[in-house]
Design a protein around this motif. Structure first.
Motif, short mmCIF file in Angstrom:
data_model
loop_
_atom_site.label_atom_id
_atom_site.label_comp_id
_atom_site.label_asym_id
_atom_site.label_seq_id
_atom_site.Cartn_x
_atom_site.Cartn_y
_atom_site.Cartn_z
N ALA A 113 1.40 -1.54 0.22
CA ALA A 113 -0.57 0.14 0.36
C ALA A 113 0.96 1.23 -0.30
O ALA A 113 0.49 2.23 -0.48
CB ALA A 113 -1.01 -0.46 1.23
N ARG A 114 1.80 1.14 0.50
CA ARG A 114 2.77 2.25 0.96
C ARG A 114 3.57 2.26 -0.49
O ARG A 114 3.88 4.06 -0.96
CB ARG A 114 3.67 2.14 2.02
N ALA A 115 4.09 1.54 -1.35
CA ALA A 115 4.41 1.66 -2.55
C ALA A 115 3.41 1.87 -3.68
O ALA A 115 3.49 2.69 -4.44
CB ALA A 115 4.86 0.48 -3.02
N SER A 116 2.15 1.89 -3.32
CA SER A 116 1.00 1.95 -4.45
C SER A 116 0.65 3.86 -4.25
O SER A 116 1.09 4.64 -4.95
CB SER A 116 -0.12 1.89 -4.19
N GLU A 117 0.84 4.45 -2.65
CA GLU A 117 1.23 6.02 -2.55
C GLU A 117 2.17 6.32 -3.16
O GLU A 117 1.78 7.64 -3.80
CB GLU A 117 0.77 6.06 -1.28
N LEU A 118 3.54 5.55 -3.37
CA LEU A 118 4.38 6.59 -3.48
C LEU A 118 4.92 6.95 -4.99
O LEU A 118 5.40 7.06 -5.79
CB LEU A 118 5.64 6.28 -3.17
N GLY A 119 3.65 5.53 -5.66
CA GLY A 119 3.75 5.45 -7.12
C GLY A 119 4.82 4.46 -7.30
O GLY A 119 5.18 4.46 -9.12
N THR A 120 5.30 3.33 -6.80
CA THR A 120 6.67 2.35 -7.45
C THR A 120 5.55 0.90 -7.03
O THR A 120 6.95 0.11 -7.76
CB THR A 120 7.62 2.76 -6.08
#
Length: 275
Positions: A113-120
């Motif tokens: 989820a954190r990677a999704s928020e960062l676009g990675t």
């Protein structure tokens, strides 16, 4: 350096597909080039030949066996020769890590989820986070503590599910029990919602397996759950009754349970699992 020349040189990148690694090293040595490290590229994650099918396992409160059913379903798909990814989207009591003997420190849903928020977040990133616990069986573990539910937003869950479709032909969702719309936050579409992961999973699923326990309290909860889940976007339910036993509902338990759920909830074609 190249050939002992200490002056800095530009980094040269090349993709040499027709040759093997040993052949490339030998060719560089023959022309007198040294000091260059040649390594094989990281193999890409397996990609499902078609868009994977999402199976949501959901059920009412009271621990009817959601995680047990979801994990065993994914495991049996893998044993049968298919491939499955199990996503733990339960924001109240994630337990797939413990059930499958995965360390709590392993990154999972929170990291994705954190990677999704960062676009990675992409397919390769999800493949690294979804641990392979058995051949053809991957799992994205849930939140290490329920208090971190604010990190999981609907857009991230939707992207995780969509990428998982390309990772395996079957994606199994272990969902939480609550599907209320968090009315106190409904005025703010950007505010975090604890039940958003479950609601998003139900909306994205192709199949829905609502599971209930085969005892008086579990059946009553399943009747109410069948009425509630019909009010949110979700597939046609294919009910599962878990822990079927005569000691709980009397002789001929399968017939008794089927008649009760058909009469009070309109559920048919029920799958029964023994105690």
């Amino acid at each position: 350096t190249i050939n002992g020349d200490p002056r800095p040189v530009k980094k040269i990148e090349a993709i040499i597909k027709p040759f093997k690694l040993d052949e490339v090293k030998e060719a560089l040595h023959e022309v007198g080039v040294s000091g260059i490290t040649v390594t094989e590229a990281t193999p890409p994650p397996p990609v499902a030949p078609t868009r994977g099918r999402v199976v949501a396992v959901w059920g009412p409160t009271g621990a009817p066996g959601r995680t047990t059913l979801a994990a065993n379903l994914a495991s049996e798909i893998a044993v049968a020769g298919g491939a499955a990814v199990l996503l733990d989207l339960d924001t109240y009591g994630a337990a797939t890590a413990q059930l499958l003997s995965v360390l709590d420190e392993a990154p999972g849903l929170a990291a994705a989820a954190r990677a999704s928020e960062l676009g990675t977040l992409d397919l390769h990133a999800l493949a690294r986070l979804a641990l392979e616990v058995a051949p053809r069986f991957r799992v994205l573990t849930g939140l290490p503590t329920p208090s971190r539910w604010t990190e999981v937003r609907p857009a991230a869950v939707q992207q995780i599910i969509e990428l998982a479709r390309s990772l395996a032909p079957f994606v199994v969702l272990d969902l939480g029990f609550a599907i209320e719309d968090d009315e106190e936050l409904s005025y703010d579409t950007l505010a975090p919602r604890r039940n958003a992961a479950t609601l998003t999973g139900l909306a994205e699923a192709d199949d829905l397996l609502p599971v209930g326990a085969a005892d008086p309290i579990g059946l009553q909860r399943m009747v109410r759950a069948a009425q509630t889940v019909g009010q949110v976007p979700s597939p046609t339910p294919r009910p599962v009754v878990n822990r079927l036993r005569a000691s709980s509902v009397g002789p001929d338990p399968e017939r008794r349970v089927a008649e009760s759920l058909g009469r009070f909830a309109g559920l048919e074609s029920i799958t029964f699992l023994p105690d």
